[in-house]
Design a protein around this motif. Structure first.
Motif, PDB file in Angstrom:
ATOM      1  N   GLU A   1       0.890  -1.182   0.160  1.00 12.04           N
ATOM      2  CA  GLU A   1       0.005   0.048   0.102  1.00 12.04           C
ATOM      3  C   GLU A   1       0.839   1.312   0.130  1.00 12.04           C
ATOM      4  N   LEU A   2       2.117   1.083   0.698  1.00  7.70           N
ATOM      5  CA  LEU A   2       2.818   2.339   0.541  1.00  7.70           C
ATOM      6  C   LEU A   2       3.641   2.490  -0.903  1.00  7.70           C
ATOM      7  N   LEU A   3       3.628   1.333  -1.426  1.00  8.38           N
ATOM      8  CA  LEU A   3       4.279   1.426  -2.864  1.00  8.38           C
ATOM      9  C   LEU A   3       3.311   2.040  -3.905  1.00  8.38           C
ATOM     10  N   SER A   4       1.793   1.612  -3.561  1.00  6.61           N
ATOM     11  CA  SER A   4       0.667   2.044  -4.481  1.00  6.61           C
ATOM     12  C   SER A   4       0.201   3.404  -3.952  1.00  6.61           C
ATOM     13  N   GLY A   5       0.551   3.956  -3.136  1.00  3.20           N
ATOM     14  CA  GLY A   5      -0.014   5.220  -2.519  1.00  3.20           C
ATOM     15  C   GLY A   5      -1.198   5.170  -1.894  1.00  3.20           C
ATOM     16  N   ALA A   6      -1.535   4.090  -1.397  1.00  2.00           N
ATOM     17  CA  ALA A   6      -2.847   4.032  -0.665  1.00  2.00           C
ATOM     18  C   ALA A   6      -2.548   4.192   0.854  1.00  2.00           C
ATOM     19  N   ALA A   7      -1.359   3.947   1.130  1.00  2.00           N
ATOM     20  CA  ALA A   7      -1.083   4.377   2.680  1.00  2.00           C
ATOM     21  C   ALA A   7       0.175   5.267   2.689  1.00  2.00           C
ATOM     22  N   ALA A   8       0.196   5.887   3.965  1.00  2.00           N
ATOM     23  CA  ALA A   8       1.370   7.018   4.268  1.00  2.00           C
ATOM     24  C   ALA A   8       2.178   6.249   5.154  1.00  2.00           C
ATOM     25  N   LEU A   9       3.453   6.979   5.238  1.00  2.00           N
ATOM     26  CA  LEU A   9       4.423   6.260   6.330  1.00  2.00           C
ATOM     27  C   LEU A   9       3.729   6.778   7.789  1.00  2.00           C
ATOM     28  N   PRO A  10       4.277   6.095   8.826  1.00  3.53           N
ATOM     29  CA  PRO A  10       3.809   6.464  10.299  1.00  3.53           C
ATOM     30  C   PRO A  10       4.521   7.716  10.647  1.00  3.53           C
ATOM     31  N   LYS A  11       4.387   7.824  11.878  1.00  5.30           N
ATOM     32  CA  LYS A  11       4.766   9.093  12.513  1.00  5.30           C
ATOM     33  C   LYS A  11       6.242   8.764  13.523  1.00  5.30           C
ATOM     34  N   ARG A  12       6.165   7.747  14.002  1.00  2.00           N
ATOM     35  CA  ARG A  12       7.491   7.637  14.874  1.00  2.00           C
ATOM     36  C   ARG A  12       8.587   7.080  14.069  1.00  2.00           C
ATOM     37  N   ASN A  13       9.610   7.528  14.520  1.00  6.00           N
ATOM     38  CA  ASN A  13      10.956   7.190  13.783  1.00  6.00           C
ATOM     39  C   ASN A  13      11.178   5.659  13.507  1.00  6.00           C
ATOM     40  N   ASP A  14      10.730   4.925  14.822  1.00  6.11           N
ATOM     41  CA  ASP A  14      10.998   3.494  14.714  1.00  6.11           C
ATOM     42  C   ASP A  14      10.005   2.940  13.555  1.00  6.11           C
ATOM     43  N   GLN A  15       8.982   3.384  13.758  1.00  2.27           N
ATOM     44  CA  GLN A  15       7.878   2.954  12.783  1.00  2.27           C
ATOM     45  C   GLN A  15       8.460   3.297  11.123  1.00  2.27           C
ATOM     46  N   ILE A  16       8.844   4.541  11.084  1.00  3.08           N
ATOM     47  CA  ILE A  16       9.399   4.757   9.902  1.00  3.08           C
ATOM     48  C   ILE A  16      10.485   4.036   9.223  1.00  3.08           C
ATOM     49  N   PHE A  17      11.462   3.669   9.951  1.00  2.47           N
ATOM     50  CA  PHE A  17      12.513   2.775   9.741  1.00  2.47           C
ATOM     51  C   PHE A  17      12.081   1.502   9.321  1.00  2.47           C
ATOM     52  N   ALA A  18      11.190   0.709  10.297  1.00  7.42           N
ATOM     53  CA  ALA A  18      10.564  -0.392  10.127  1.00  7.42           C
ATOM     54  C   ALA A  18       9.901  -0.520   8.676  1.00  7.42           C
ATOM     55  N   SER A  19       9.291   0.549   8.438  1.00  7.93           N
ATOM     56  CA  SER A  19       8.263   0.647   7.275  1.00  7.93           C
ATOM     57  C   SER A  19       9.283   0.846   5.919  1.00  7.93           C
ATOM     58  N   LEU A  20      10.201   1.411   5.968  1.00  4.18           N
ATOM     59  CA  LEU A  20      11.287   1.546   4.824  1.00  4.18           C
ATOM     60  C   LEU A  20      11.925   0.325   4.513  1.00  4.18           C
ATOM     61  N   GLY A  21      12.044  -0.497   5.737  1.00  5.59           N
ATOM     62  CA  GLY A  21      12.511  -1.675   5.527  1.00  5.59           C
ATOM     63  C   GLY A  21      11.767  -2.658   4.889  1.00  5.59           C
ATOM     64  N   SER A  22      10.612  -2.458   5.063  1.00  6.40           N
ATOM     65  CA  SER A  22       9.583  -3.438   4.501  1.00  6.40           C
ATOM     66  C   SER A  22       9.525  -3.006   3.033  1.00  6.40           C
ATOM     67  N   LEU A  23       9.463  -1.608   3.000  1.00  5.21           N
ATOM     68  CA  LEU A  23       9.231  -1.153   1.512  1.00  5.21           C
ATOM     69  C   LEU A  23      10.301  -1.535   0.640  1.00  5.21           C
ATOM     70  N   VAL A  24      11.468  -1.402   0.863  1.00  6.47           N
ATOM     71  CA  VAL A  24      12.541  -1.807   0.004  1.00  6.47           C
ATOM     72  C   VAL A  24      12.720  -3.303   0.099  1.00  6.47           C
ATOM     73  N   ALA A  25      12.356  -4.111   0.709  1.00  2.51           N
ATOM     74  CA  ALA A  25      12.432  -5.517   0.809  1.00  2.51           C
ATOM     75  C   ALA A  25      11.545  -5.838   0.025  1.00  2.51           C
ATOM     76  N   VAL A  26       9.952  -5.499  -0.075  1.00  6.08           N
ATOM     77  CA  VAL A  26       9.071  -5.889  -0.983  1.00  6.08           C
ATOM     78  C   VAL A  26       9.160  -5.313  -2.351  1.00  6.08           C
ATOM     79  N   ALA A  27       9.706  -4.281  -2.600  1.00  7.34           N
ATOM     80  CA  ALA A  27      10.235  -3.730  -3.737  1.00  7.34           C
ATOM     81  C   ALA A  27      11.068  -4.304  -4.573  1.00  7.34           C
ATOM     82  N   LEU A  28      12.159  -5.132  -3.891  1.00  6.71           N
ATOM     83  CA  LEU A  28      13.018  -5.571  -4.651  1.00  6.71           C
ATOM     84  C   LEU A  28      12.641  -6.885  -4.994  1.00  6.71           C
ATOM     85  N   LEU A  29      11.535  -7.564  -4.515  1.00  5.47           N
ATOM     86  CA  LEU A  29      11.019  -8.845  -4.811  1.00  5.47           C
ATOM     87  C   LEU A  29      10.879  -9.091  -6.373  1.00  5.47           C
TER      88      LEU A  29
END
Length: 343
Positions: A260-288
């Motif tokens: 949903e982040l990649l499609s624009g249907a969701a936005a990044l969360p606010k907390r820094n730890d959540q952002i870091f984890a979300s970016l990790g998920s984002l690139v891991a999934v984008a590279l599949l």
């Protein structure tokens, strides 16, 4: 760990041995970092001298004996003849029987196996310290003098990048997502990746946290749909203390779906730890593997470019390592910001 020593040894064609605790990623690092090389792995503790020298066979007229080279040597020579770079990786070398170490002396020093000569092949070895090696492995003086020696230590950031990138292997969507979540926990709690052995009351018959066991935990969790089983799966791999700490942390994460982040249907969360984890998920999934993989990687760069450079740095390095062919303007802009801040 100093990657410059590894690079220098390869450039100079000097054999190198890595000494480090078991499960700390020596073999995984070499396999991942030199994935573009042809690599032959020999396990010292399971070898026989004939695995090194080949087998003696009578010639056609049975008047003489010749040595039939081992298959690994033939594969190395063929790879070199095809213009590929090659590495001979000698794992658990200090646990090799003395007869095997003796057979390897000429291979390491002269790069010769019978009639096959492989001077262009680089040699890297890995061993555990004697107090943690199987059978209290030892190194003969003759073998030791043929190597440059490097003490191996865990590089947390390198392990995180390796997990987010999949260590060069194709993996499932579930695996990518859980890898990102646990990498976020390790990023926030680096001591849990590989605690100093001196600080642990460790029974080696029990599970304990190290890069290898954390990677195993991620793989097991990714295969299990029932989240209620995750804690016991973690305990089975990394032990109770590390597992409990990790579960508490993961239960407090509330992350958007990376698709949903990649499609624009969701936005990044606010907390820094959540952002870091979300970016990790984002690139891991984008590279599949995906029909639109390159476009998804470009989208990921656009999202990374909008967050703080220090938070985006790890995810950005994964994208550079795993998909260097996609470098949009957002990547260049983020790189300039990172360079400016000196991080």
């Amino acid at each position: 760990m100093n990657p410059a020593i590894i690079t220098a040894s390869l450039d100079a064609n000097v054999p190198l041995i890595l000494w480090g605790e078991p499960g700390t990623g020596k073999t995984a690092f070499i396999r991942s970092f030199y994935a573009d090389h042809h690599m032959e792995v020999l396990i010292g503790s399971t070898m026989d001298p004939c695995d090194v020298t080949g087998m003696p066979l009578p010639d056609v007229d049975k008047t003489r004996v010749r040595w039939a080279p081992p298959e690994w040597a033939i594969r190395v020579r063929d790879a070199l003849d095809d213009g590929k770079r090659a590495i001979l990786f000698l794992d658990e070398l200090s646990c090799a029987p003395s007869s095997v170490q003796a057979a390897l002396l000429r291979v390491v020093h002269e790069r010769r196996i019978g009639d096959i000569v492989i001077p262009e092949c680089r040699i890297i070895a890995a061993s555990n310290p004697p107090e943690t090696a199987a059978d209290n492995g030892f190194f003969s003086a003759a073998m030791s003098s043929r190597f440059a020696h490097m003490q191996w230590s865990v590089d947390t950031n390198a392990w995180i990048r390796g997990e987010l990138g999949g260590w060069g292997k194709t993996r499932s969507l579930s695996h990518a997502k859980y890898a990102a979540q646990i990498c976020d926990f390790i990023h926030r709690n680096p001591a849990t990746l590989s605690p100093e052995r001196e600080t642990m009351t460790m029974n080696t018959n029990d599970p304990w946290p190290c890069p290898r066991s954390w990677s195993a935990a991620i793989t097991m969790i990714a295969c299990t749909a029932n989240r209620e089983d995750h804690q016991q799966l973690l305990v089975s791999c990394v032990g109770t203390a590390a597992a409990n700490e990790c579960i508490v942390y993961l239960n407090n994460l509330d992350l958007p779906d990376p698709d949903e982040l990649l499609s624009g249907a969701a936005a990044l969360p606010k907390r820094n730890d959540q952002i870091f984890a979300s970016l990790g998920s984002l690139v891991a999934v984008a590279l599949l593997p995906h029909v639109n993989r390159l476009a998804r990687v470009k989208t990921a760069w656009g999202i990374l470019a909008k967050v703080r450079p220090d938070i985006a740095l790890t995810a950005a390095r994964v994208l550079v390592d795993e998909c260097p062919e996609v470098t949009p303007d957002e990547a260049s802009a983020l790189g300039a910001r990172i360079t400016k801040l000196g991080i």
